[in-house]
Design a protein around this motif. Structure first.
Motif, PDB file in Angstrom:
ATOM      1  N   SER A 129       0.832  -1.198   0.000  1.00 28.77           N
ATOM      2  CA  SER A 129       0.000   0.000   0.000  1.00 28.77           C
ATOM      3  C   SER A 129       0.869   1.252   0.000  1.00 28.77           C
ATOM      4  O   SER A 129       0.523   2.272  -0.586  1.00 28.77           O
ATOM      5  N   ALA A 130       2.041   1.159   0.623  1.00 28.64           N
ATOM      6  CA  ALA A 130       2.905   2.345   0.712  1.00 28.64           C
ATOM      7  C   ALA A 130       3.598   2.647  -0.611  1.00 28.64           C
ATOM      8  O   ALA A 130       3.736   3.796  -0.998  1.00 28.64           O
ATOM      9  N   VAL A 131       4.044   1.604  -1.309  1.00 22.52           N
ATOM     10  CA  VAL A 131       4.771   1.834  -2.556  1.00 22.52           C
ATOM     11  C   VAL A 131       3.782   2.107  -3.677  1.00 22.52           C
ATOM     12  O   VAL A 131       2.910   1.295  -3.967  1.00 22.52           O
ATOM     13  N   GLY A 132       3.897   3.275  -4.249  1.00 23.66           N
ATOM     14  CA  GLY A 132       2.974   3.638  -5.324  1.00 23.66           C
ATOM     15  C   GLY A 132       3.490   4.868  -6.034  1.00 23.66           C
ATOM     16  O   GLY A 132       4.703   5.072  -6.143  1.00 23.66           O
ATOM     17  N   LEU A 133       2.541   5.688  -6.460  1.00 24.89           N
ATOM     18  CA  LEU A 133       2.930   6.892  -7.191  1.00 24.89           C
ATOM     19  C   LEU A 133       3.789   7.821  -6.333  1.00 24.89           C
ATOM     20  O   LEU A 133       4.566   8.608  -6.866  1.00 24.89           O
ATOM     21  N   GLY A 134       3.624   7.719  -5.023  1.00 29.15           N
ATOM     22  CA  GLY A 134       4.443   8.551  -4.137  1.00 29.15           C
ATOM     23  C   GLY A 134       5.920   8.328  -4.404  1.00 29.15           C
ATOM     24  O   GLY A 134       6.694   9.277  -4.502  1.00 29.15           O
ATOM     25  N   ASN A 135       6.299   7.073  -4.527  1.00 28.25           N
ATOM     26  CA  ASN A 135       7.705   6.739  -4.753  1.00 28.25           C
ATOM     27  C   ASN A 135       8.129   7.003  -6.192  1.00 28.25           C
ATOM     28  O   ASN A 135       9.214   7.498  -6.451  1.00 28.25           O
ATOM     29  N   TYR A 137      -7.066  13.158  -6.727  1.00 27.19           N
ATOM     30  CA  TYR A 137      -5.943  13.573  -7.577  1.00 27.19           C
ATOM     31  C   TYR A 137      -4.961  12.430  -7.801  1.00 27.19           C
ATOM     32  O   TYR A 137      -4.237  12.404  -8.792  1.00 27.19           O
ATOM     33  N   TYR A 138      -4.948  11.473  -6.878  1.00 24.12           N
ATOM     34  CA  TYR A 138      -4.122  10.272  -7.085  1.00 24.12           C
ATOM     35  C   TYR A 138      -4.572   9.568  -8.369  1.00 24.12           C
ATOM     36  O   TYR A 138      -3.770   9.122  -9.183  1.00 24.12           O
ATOM     37  N   CYS A 139      -5.887   9.501  -8.545  1.00 19.40           N
ATOM     38  CA  CYS A 139      -6.440   8.836  -9.727  1.00 19.40           C
ATOM     39  C   CYS A 139      -6.201   9.647 -11.001  1.00 19.40           C
ATOM     40  O   CYS A 139      -6.133   9.089 -12.087  1.00 19.40           O
ATOM     41  N   SER A 142       4.450   9.210   1.164  1.00 17.94           N
ATOM     42  CA  SER A 142       5.023   7.949   0.693  1.00 17.94           C
ATOM     43  C   SER A 142       4.789   6.809   1.671  1.00 17.94           C
ATOM     44  O   SER A 142       4.525   5.677   1.276  1.00 17.94           O
ATOM     45  N   LEU A 143       4.896   7.112   2.974  1.00 13.63           N
ATOM     46  CA  LEU A 143       4.721   6.048   3.965  1.00 13.63           C
ATOM     47  C   LEU A 143       3.271   5.946   4.430  1.00 13.63           C
ATOM     48  O   LEU A 143       2.965   5.205   5.347  1.00 13.63           O
ATOM     49  N   SER A 144       2.385   6.693   3.771  1.00 11.56           N
ATOM     50  CA  SER A 144       0.977   6.747   4.172  1.00 11.56           C
ATOM     51  C   SER A 144       0.834   7.032   5.662  1.00 11.56           C
ATOM     52  O   SER A 144       0.080   6.378   6.374  1.00 11.56           O
ATOM     53  N   LEU A 145       1.587   8.021   6.135  1.00 12.84           N
ATOM     54  CA  LEU A 145       1.523   8.400   7.556  1.00 12.84           C
ATOM     55  C   LEU A 145       0.527   9.531   7.744  1.00 12.84           C
ATOM     56  O   LEU A 145       0.108  10.167   6.777  1.00 12.84           O
ATOM     57  N   GLY A 166      -4.016   7.891   9.342  1.00 16.03           N
ATOM     58  CA  GLY A 166      -4.693   6.769   9.958  1.00 16.03           C
ATOM     59  C   GLY A 166      -4.512   5.416   9.289  1.00 16.03           C
ATOM     60  O   GLY A 166      -4.951   4.392   9.810  1.00 16.03           O
ATOM     61  N   ILE A 167      -3.864   5.404   8.137  1.00 17.44           N
ATOM     62  CA  ILE A 167      -3.688   4.130   7.441  1.00 17.44           C
ATOM     63  C   ILE A 167      -2.870   3.153   8.294  1.00 17.44           C
ATOM     64  O   ILE A 167      -3.219   1.990   8.436  1.00 17.44           O
ATOM     65  N   MET A 168      -1.798   3.675   8.887  1.00 12.16           N
ATOM     66  CA  MET A 168      -0.932   2.787   9.663  1.00 12.16           C
ATOM     67  C   MET A 168      -1.615   2.320  10.940  1.00 12.16           C
ATOM     68  O   MET A 168      -1.279   1.273  11.474  1.00 12.16           O
ATOM     69  N   MET A 191      -6.343   1.339  -4.893  1.00 12.88           N
ATOM     70  CA  MET A 191      -7.364   0.420  -4.356  1.00 12.88           C
ATOM     71  C   MET A 191      -7.385   0.484  -2.840  1.00 12.88           C
ATOM     72  O   MET A 191      -8.449   0.500  -2.220  1.00 12.88           O
ATOM     73  N   SER A 192      -6.187   0.507  -2.270  1.00 11.12           N
ATOM     74  CA  SER A 192      -6.119   0.534  -0.823  1.00 11.12           C
ATOM     75  C   SER A 192      -6.625   1.883  -0.291  1.00 11.12           C
ATOM     76  O   SER A 192      -7.282   1.950   0.752  1.00 11.12           O
ATOM     77  N   LEU A 193      -6.362   2.937  -1.070  1.00 14.22           N
ATOM     78  CA  LEU A 193      -6.914   4.249  -0.710  1.00 14.22           C
ATOM     79  C   LEU A 193      -8.439   4.231  -0.772  1.00 14.22           C
ATOM     80  O   LEU A 193      -9.127   4.669   0.145  1.00 14.22           O
TER      81      LEU A 193
HETATM   82  N1  TRP Z   1       1.789   5.899  -0.011  1.00 10.53           N
HETATM   83  C1  TRP Z   1       1.172   5.828  -1.291  1.00 10.53           C
HETATM   84  C2  TRP Z   1       2.194   6.067  -2.393  1.00 10.53           C
HETATM   85  O1  TRP Z   1       3.351   6.239  -2.124  1.00 10.53           O
HETATM   86  C3  TRP Z   1       0.083   6.830  -1.465  1.00 10.53           C
HETATM   87  C4  TRP Z   1      -0.908   6.843  -0.384  1.00 10.53           C
HETATM   88  C5  TRP Z   1      -1.158   7.869   0.423  1.00 10.53           C
HETATM   89  C6  TRP Z   1      -1.747   5.777   0.013  1.00 10.53           C
HETATM   90  N2  TRP Z   1      -2.131   7.506   1.294  1.00 10.53           N
HETATM   91  C7  TRP Z   1      -2.498   6.249   1.071  1.00 10.53           C
HETATM   92  C8  TRP Z   1      -1.926   4.482  -0.440  1.00 10.53           C
HETATM   93  C9  TRP Z   1      -3.434   5.441   1.682  1.00 10.53           C
HETATM   94  C10 TRP Z   1      -2.842   3.680   0.197  1.00 10.53           C
HETATM   95  C11 TRP Z   1      -3.591   4.139   1.250  1.00 10.53           C
HETATM   96  O2  TRP Z   1       1.857   6.123  -3.534  1.00 10.53           O
END
Ligand code: TRP
Length: 462
Positions: free
Chosen positions: A26-32, A106-108, A236-239, A242-244, A335-337
């Motif tokens: 979930s953390a690794v995505g467009l952020g990285n 905006y992620y989408c 990037s770490l989804s901090l 509340g995700i963590m 998806m996780s978002l």
């Molecule tokens: N961390 C994700 C990334 O690096 C983006 C992200 C932010 C995310 N908040 C999230 C992903 C919540 C899943 C759930 O791309």
């Protein structure tokens, strides 16, 4: 939600590796892949990298271990967790839950850009994306986002795929595919990185990316860089959303919190670093370090990488594979978002999954379209000098998340006291090795850094 059931049954993740992989997925995505490289290029390369790394091992570590511990100790998702820690901090749950709601649209939109580039390469038009004067004048990327229809269509397709996946509950399948594909992405990025090193002018590009050069860095620039690096760390770490906490609540009691958090951090940072390695030196090579090119912002990946692919034999195929993999990484995160947002809507409004998913879909499309049109028909319209997409990005990462972090530091550092987290970290019988650092971070340094971030835009006029 399957994981929800697992939590109710009290079993959580089946293994420590399962927890680390799911969280990293979930953390690794467009952020990285997309956000980190363009910020690194913009904020001085090595200077940004150094500040990011320092923040990651200190502040990022402290925040992540705090959230995961709150989650595991309370066994609640974000909405309920803060309330269990302390009654008067309950409102933080709703505030935290709002953050992914504003990131999702905006992620989408960026997800749509990736889909578009996947199609450009797959249909053999990768070279068009590499030139600076496609159809006379601007690069393909500017043509693409400068019109209203096409980016909107790709964006809606991206959201629709998410909706279908969420409604049919086939996330597991996609996550499994992505687990197999992600190592391929890493290999591909490594390969492209090594290849870029052989290009003419690569030396200066790598130097810019790796070696911090503080000449000409003013206080205002340094403040902005710290703010950007910290915002990126959250993202990037989804901090700080509340995700963590939610993930922590699924975690097994006997696993080592400290080592899990370290592993997730190292993994996430390594991917970001590698993505930066293929994009930052490349922009340097193709523009001779031109300041405007380094400042390209959100479009950087789409402007620079096609140029690299254009010089590689078989670059068309490689480019296609690359953008397919990026799309997949973006999809698992979105998806996780979306799942997070749907779960929040279900819990808050007590409605069923299908209804919640449809509401979230409509909201995402409406709000996302604002970002899409912000580059075309509403390009003149800016909010505090930012395009609409940048505005959403800025508000979530540089305002909402720091506010939540300050409150978390106050809650854990002074109200519930750090023992609340320390006890949870030591629940498996291990010593909390970084305890000393943790206390100093939560009580003193984190709140100060967060306040710096919050006031930076006002003292530096953005
Ligand atoms: N961390 C994700 C990334 O690096 C983006 C992200 C932010 C995310 N908040 C999230 C992903 C919540 C899943 C759930 O791309």
């Amino acid at each position: 939600m399957e994981t929800e059931k697992i939590r109710e049954n009290g079993t959580g993740f089946a293994s420590k590796l399962g927890f680390v992989l799911a969280t990293a997925g979930s953390a690794v995505g467009l952020g990285n892949l997309w956000r980190f490289p363009y910020l690194a290029a913009k904020y001085g390369g090595g200077v940004f990298l150094l500040i990011y790394l320092i923040l990651a091992v200190t502040f990022g570590f402290a925040m992540m271990i705090t959230e995961a511990s709150i989650g595991r100790r309370t066994g609640k998702s974000v909405i309920g967790a803060y309330q269990v820690v302390n009654e008067s901090f309950g409102g933080m749950g709703t505030f935290a839950a709002l953050i992914p709601v504003f990131i999702m649209p905006y992620y989408c939109v960026i997800g749509g850009w990736v889909l578009k580039y996947m199609c450009v390469f797959a249909t053999g038009h990768g070279l068009d994306a590499a030139v600076d004067d496609y159809k006379g004048g601007a690069p393909l990327f500017s043509h693409f986002i400068g019109q209203a229809k096409e980016p909107a269509i790709f964006f809606v397709i991206f959201v629709l795929v998410n909706l279908v996946v969420i409604l049919f509950g086939v996330q597991k399948g996609i996550e499994n595919v992505s687990k197999i594909m992600m190592p391929l992405l890493v290999v591909l990025i490594l390969g492209i990185g090594i290849y870029t090193m052989t290009l003419k002018g690569a030396g200066a590009g790598f130097k810019y990316y790796i070696l911090p050069d503080f000449t000409g860095v003013t206080v205002s620039k340094l403040l902005k860089t710290i703010a950007a690096a910290a915002g990126q760390l959250f993202y990037s770490l989804s901090l700080a959303m509340g995700i963590m906490i939610t993930y922590g609540s699924y975690m097994r009691k006997e696993d080592s919190m400290e080592s899990c958090v370290r592993q997730i951090e190292v993994f996430d940072t390594a991917i970001a670093f590698l993505a930066g390695m293929i994009i930052v030196p490349a922009v340097f090579i193709f523009s001779n370090g031109d300041a405007a090119a380094m400042n390209a912002g959100p479009g950087l990946m789409f402007l620079t990488l096609p140029k690299v692919f254009a010089t590689i034999p078989g670059g068309q195929i490689l480019g296609t594979v690359f953008f397919v993999l990026v799309a997949l990484a973006a999809m698992t995160s979105s998806m996780s978002l979306m799942e997070t947002v749907v779960a929040v809507v279900m819990e808050k409004f007590k409605i069923n999954r299908i209804k919640a998913a449809l509401y979230v879909f409509i909201f995402t499309v409406v709000v996302g379209l604002l970002s899409v049109f912000g580059y075309s028909i509403w390009a003149e319209f800016t909010l505090f000098g930012m395009q609409i997409l940048d505005f959403f990005d800025f508000t979530t990462n540089n305002i909402m998340m720091p506010i939540l972090s300050v409150l978390t530091c106050i809650l854990i550092g002074y109200v519930a006291k750090t023992a609340y987290v320390e006890e949870e970290v030591e629940r498996n019988g291990e010593d909390f090795k970084a305890r000393g650092m943790y206390r100093v971070m939560i009580k003193y340094i984190c709140p100060v850094v967060m306040i710096i971030i919050l006031i930076t835009p006002f003292v530096t006029k953005l």
